[in-house]
Design an enzyme around this catalytic site. Structure first.
Site, PDB file in Angstrom:
ATOM      1  N   GLY A   1       0.758  -1.238   0.000  1.00  0.00           N
ATOM      2  CA  GLY A   1       0.000   0.000   0.000  1.00  0.00           C
ATOM      3  C   GLY A   1       0.787   1.287   0.000  1.00  0.00           C
ATOM      4  O   GLY A   1       0.195   2.373  -0.093  1.00  0.00           O
TER       5      GLY A   1
ATOM      6  N   GLU B   1       4.080  -6.583   1.541  1.00  0.00           N
ATOM      7  CA  GLU B   1       3.453  -6.961   0.260  1.00  0.00           C
ATOM      8  C   GLU B   1       3.360  -5.751  -0.673  1.00  0.00           C
ATOM      9  O   GLU B   1       2.269  -5.378  -1.114  1.00  0.00           O
ATOM     10  CB  GLU B   1       2.033  -7.499   0.499  1.00  0.00           C
ATOM     11  CG  GLU B   1       1.948  -8.710   1.398  1.00  0.00           C
ATOM     12  CD  GLU B   1       0.499  -9.082   1.755  1.00  0.00           C
ATOM     13  OE1 GLU B   1      -0.434  -8.313   1.417  1.00  0.00           O
ATOM     14  OE2 GLU B   1       0.316 -10.136   2.368  1.00  0.00           O
ATOM     15  N   PRO B   2       4.461  -5.110  -1.007  1.00  0.00           N
ATOM     16  CA  PRO B   2       4.364  -3.907  -1.842  1.00  0.00           C
ATOM     17  C   PRO B   2       4.097  -4.238  -3.311  1.00  0.00           C
ATOM     18  O   PRO B   2       4.644  -5.206  -3.845  1.00  0.00           O
ATOM     19  CB  PRO B   2       5.745  -3.265  -1.693  1.00  0.00           C
ATOM     20  CG  PRO B   2       6.666  -4.419  -1.407  1.00  0.00           C
ATOM     21  CD  PRO B   2       5.843  -5.438  -0.655  1.00  0.00           C
ATOM     22  N   GLY B   3       3.257  -3.449  -3.930  1.00  0.00           N
ATOM     23  CA  GLY B   3       3.016  -3.573  -5.362  1.00  0.00           C
ATOM     24  C   GLY B   3       3.425  -2.285  -6.052  1.00  0.00           C
ATOM     25  O   GLY B   3       4.522  -2.148  -6.606  1.00  0.00           O
TER      26      GLY B   3
ATOM     27  N   ARG C   1      -6.736   4.048 -14.862  1.00  0.00           N
ATOM     28  CA  ARG C   1      -6.692   4.769 -13.588  1.00  0.00           C
ATOM     29  C   ARG C   1      -7.338   6.160 -13.658  1.00  0.00           C
ATOM     30  O   ARG C   1      -8.110   6.524 -12.763  1.00  0.00           O
ATOM     31  CB  ARG C   1      -5.263   4.867 -13.054  1.00  0.00           C
ATOM     32  CG  ARG C   1      -4.651   3.503 -12.701  1.00  0.00           C
ATOM     33  CD  ARG C   1      -3.328   3.620 -11.958  1.00  0.00           C
ATOM     34  NE  ARG C   1      -3.519   4.202 -10.654  1.00  0.00           N
ATOM     35  CZ  ARG C   1      -3.249   5.448 -10.330  1.00  0.00           C
ATOM     36  NH1 ARG C   1      -2.723   6.277 -11.229  1.00  0.00           N
ATOM     37  NH2 ARG C   1      -3.486   5.897  -9.127  1.00  0.00           N
TER      38      ARG C   1
ATOM     39  N   TYR D   1     -10.474   6.152 -11.216  1.00  0.00           N
ATOM     40  CA  TYR D   1     -10.262   6.796  -9.908  1.00  0.00           C
ATOM     41  C   TYR D   1     -10.082   8.303 -10.015  1.00  0.00           C
ATOM     42  O   TYR D   1      -9.664   8.936  -9.048  1.00  0.00           O
ATOM     43  CB  TYR D   1      -8.986   6.247  -9.241  1.00  0.00           C
ATOM     44  CG  TYR D   1      -8.808   4.757  -9.192  1.00  0.00           C
ATOM     45  CD1 TYR D   1      -9.598   3.963  -8.370  1.00  0.00           C
ATOM     46  CD2 TYR D   1      -7.802   4.151  -9.935  1.00  0.00           C
ATOM     47  CE1 TYR D   1      -9.394   2.590  -8.299  1.00  0.00           C
ATOM     48  CE2 TYR D   1      -7.587   2.781  -9.878  1.00  0.00           C
ATOM     49  CZ  TYR D   1      -8.398   2.003  -9.055  1.00  0.00           C
ATOM     50  OH  TYR D   1      -8.183   0.667  -8.995  1.00  0.00           O
TER      51      TYR D   1
ATOM     52  N   CYS E   1     -15.205   5.111 -27.133  1.00  0.00           N
ATOM     53  CA  CYS E   1     -16.487   5.810 -27.167  1.00  0.00           C
ATOM     54  C   CYS E   1     -17.097   5.943 -25.778  1.00  0.00           C
ATOM     55  O   CYS E   1     -18.096   5.306 -25.457  1.00  0.00           O
ATOM     56  CB  CYS E   1     -17.436   5.082 -28.104  1.00  0.00           C
ATOM     57  SG  CYS E   1     -16.738   4.932 -29.751  1.00  0.00           S
ATOM     58  N   GLU E   2     -16.483   6.730 -24.943  1.00  0.00           N
ATOM     59  CA  GLU E   2     -16.961   7.027 -23.590  1.00  0.00           C
ATOM     60  C   GLU E   2     -16.438   8.421 -23.261  1.00  0.00           C
ATOM     61  O   GLU E   2     -15.258   8.685 -23.480  1.00  0.00           O
ATOM     62  CB  GLU E   2     -16.325   6.090 -22.537  1.00  0.00           C
ATOM     63  CG  GLU E   2     -16.615   4.640 -22.683  1.00  0.00           C
ATOM     64  CD  GLU E   2     -17.863   4.204 -21.925  1.00  0.00           C
ATOM     65  OE1 GLU E   2     -18.361   4.979 -21.080  1.00  0.00           O
ATOM     66  OE2 GLU E   2     -18.305   3.083 -22.188  1.00  0.00           O
TER      67      GLU E   2
ATOM     68  N   TYR F   1      -0.657  -1.038 -12.070  1.00  0.00           N
ATOM     69  CA  TYR F   1      -2.087  -0.966 -12.355  1.00  0.00           C
ATOM     70  C   TYR F   1      -2.351  -0.316 -13.705  1.00  0.00           C
ATOM     71  O   TYR F   1      -3.321   0.412 -13.887  1.00  0.00           O
ATOM     72  CB  TYR F   1      -2.839  -0.259 -11.204  1.00  0.00           C
ATOM     73  CG  TYR F   1      -2.576  -0.956  -9.876  1.00  0.00           C
ATOM     74  CD1 TYR F   1      -3.106  -2.211  -9.615  1.00  0.00           C
ATOM     75  CD2 TYR F   1      -1.720  -0.388  -8.925  1.00  0.00           C
ATOM     76  CE1 TYR F   1      -2.824  -2.878  -8.428  1.00  0.00           C
ATOM     77  CE2 TYR F   1      -1.437  -1.056  -7.727  1.00  0.00           C
ATOM     78  CZ  TYR F   1      -1.999  -2.295  -7.488  1.00  0.00           C
ATOM     79  OH  TYR F   1      -1.706  -2.953  -6.313  1.00  0.00           O
TER      80      TYR F   1
HETATM   81  C1  LIG Z   1      -3.184  -4.951  -3.840  1.00  0.00           C
HETATM   82  C2  LIG Z   1      -2.617  -5.602  -2.651  1.00  0.00           C
HETATM   83  C3  LIG Z   1      -1.308  -5.332  -2.254  1.00  0.00           C
HETATM   84  C4  LIG Z   1      -0.434  -4.298  -2.956  1.00  0.00           C
HETATM   85  O1  LIG Z   1      -0.933  -3.016  -2.836  1.00  0.00           O
HETATM   86  P1  LIG Z   1      -0.054  -1.779  -3.375  1.00  0.00           P
HETATM   87  O2  LIG Z   1      -0.869  -0.611  -3.050  1.00  0.00           O
HETATM   88  O3  LIG Z   1       0.111  -1.981  -4.844  1.00  0.00           O
HETATM   89  O4  LIG Z   1       1.246  -1.826  -2.666  1.00  0.00           O
HETATM   90  C5  LIG Z   1      -0.803  -6.008  -1.180  1.00  0.00           C
HETATM   91  N1  LIG Z   1      -1.543  -6.919  -0.497  1.00  0.00           N
HETATM   92  C6  LIG Z   1      -2.810  -7.201  -0.846  1.00  0.00           C
HETATM   93  C7  LIG Z   1      -3.565  -8.205  -0.075  1.00  0.00           C
HETATM   94  C8  LIG Z   1      -3.386  -6.557  -1.924  1.00  0.00           C
HETATM   95  O5  LIG Z   1      -4.652  -6.833  -2.259  1.00  0.00           O
END
Ligand SMILES: *Cc1c(COP(=O)(O)O)cnc(C)c1O
Length: 430
Positions: free
Chosen positions: A244, A281-283, A329, A333, A359-360, A387
């Protein structure tokens, strides 16, 4: 102004470069729309977490849904990372990319029995269980296979991550996780089931978080539970604080990963949990600023000078060949993503709404952007590494974009442009 994505993204003269590669040249060589990622930028972002965690038992699990291209997964697998997955499809990608199943955590509110079976057969590190209802089916599937399923309960700590409502996940009102006041009962249930083995606790409070405080609040709530659960005689090995962490799209100033990690470790120490294994758990924070979406300017539609004030027809549109199906995105959002010309033209430019061909009316990439552009110019939408491609669709029968990875001197086409014929290859006339 420093560009989001610096230092890997930089201007050299009029040109924009990603890790030394001209984005204008890449756009012309591979065609547009085109995602371009820097492997070194991804690696640097990962290493920031790793270095801050040095000397501690830990695992950084890249959240696959942010960008699931095999070459991206391979980057983190080679770096020794683990993976956070939310489907059997993501598990298959991790395995295909050379990821180690023993470093995979399986999150998600709706795991099917078939997915549980596949994950158990692969030997994932643990299931992040999101409801009490998941425990019995997981227990049954594990017993059928003659194994014990390692489980961590995803607890909803009921803290406000202070982010966009669609990407806030740690409040009671969200569908994610087990309510804090129900967690102890759920742990007792899990510990009593013969097919399950309790190994951890986790939470994930949202995305694009720009402050440390919500993480510390959530961690405190988790540690309260860890203490209660262990007092009940159930051992908990790891604490997973989720992902997150936000990135800079425009003027956000999120903490550096190293700061976030340091503050979390400090809190673990202060509460006497210093030797506990910690998972992240970074994305977005690993890949978001490592990528851009390149698009060609097709047409310019200048607003009518004689229109009434406040009339929308007065807006000027810069029509590009990338759309909401490539990058959703902004439409989904109302997210702001910076847009830069790949080669800067002289002059102050005009204020444009940068829109795609779908077409939106919601199909825009940026609004009110001052740009000096001409048809045929290439634009870069910045911070598009997370994303972007994973949320792309084929709406309007548009084939998905190609993806390129630059890695030092090398340029790799890591996904070829989709062909229109494959879009309907599985369809049948009757
Ligand atoms: C989406 C998600 C993440 C990663 O979130 P980011 O905002 O991209 O870091 C980590 N853990 C879980 C369970 C998620 O659903």
């Amino acid at each position: 102004m420093t560009l989001p994505g610096a230092p890997f993204l930089a201007r050299r003269g009029a040109g924009l470069e990603l890790d030394g590669h001209s984005l204008d040249e890449l756009a012309r060589r591979f065609g547009t729309p085109l995602f371009v990622y820097s492997r070194r930028a991804m690696r640097a972002a990962f290493d920031a977490y790793e270095q801050a965690l040095r000397g501690r038992p830990h695992l950084v699990c890249y959240a696959v849904k942010a960008n699931s291209n095999l070459a991206v997964l391979q980057t983190f697998a080679r770096a020794g990372g683990g993976f956070d997955i939310v489907s059997a499809g993501e598990l298959a990608r991790v395995l295909a990319a050379g990821g180690e199943p023993a470093r995979v955590v399986f999150s998600g509110v709706g795991k099917t029995r078939a997915e549980m079976r596949q994950a158990l057969q692969a030997g994932v590190r643990c299931f992040n269980v999101e409801s009490e209802g998941e425990l019995a089916p997981l227990n049954e599937v594990a017993l059928e296979l003659g194994v014990r399923a390692p489980v961590s309960l995803r607890v909803n700590p009921d803290v406000d991550a202070r982010t966009h409502p669609y990407i806030s996940t740690g409040l009671k009102a969200n569908k994610f996780g087990i309510a804090h006041d129900k967690a102890l009962v759920a742990y007792r249930l899990a510990a009593a089931l013969p097919g399950l083995q309790v190994v951890g606790i986790d939470c994930h409070i949202g995305s694009q978080i720009t402050q440390v405080a919500p993480y510390l609040d959530a961690l405190d709530r988790l540690l309260d539970l860890v203490e209660a659960v262990e007092a009940a005689g159930i051992a908990i090995r790891h604490v997973d604080v989720g992902g997150g962490l936000g990135i800079t799209y425009t003027d956000e100033a999120p903490p550096a990963a190293s700061d976030l990690v340091a503050r979390i470790l400090e809190r673990l120490d202060a509460r006497g949990h210093g030797q506990r294994e910690v998972l992240f758990e970074p994305g977005r924070s690993l890949v978001g600023n490592a990528g851009v979406l390149l698009t060609e300017v097709l047409y310019l539609k200048a607003g009518q000078d004689d229109s009434a004030e406040g009339d929308d027809s007065a807006r000027s549109f810069c029509v590009v060949d990338a759309a909401m199906n490539d990058l959703v995105r902004p439409a989904m959002y109302q997210a702001f993503m910076a847009i830069e010309p790949c080669v800067r033209r002289p002059g102050a430019g005009t204020t444009w709404d940068v829109v795609g061909p779908v077409c939106e009316s919601g199909d825009w990439l940026g609004r009110d952007r001052r740009l000096a552009v001409q048809p045929g110019d290439m634009l870069a939408v910045l911070s598009a590494g997370a994303y972007g491609m994973t949320m792309a669709s084929n709406y309007n029968s548009r084939p998905r974009a190609a993806e390129v990875m630059v890695d030092g001197d090398r340029v790799h086409l890591i996904r070829k442009r989709e062909e229109v014929s494959t879009l309907f290859a599985d369809e049948r006339l009757t």
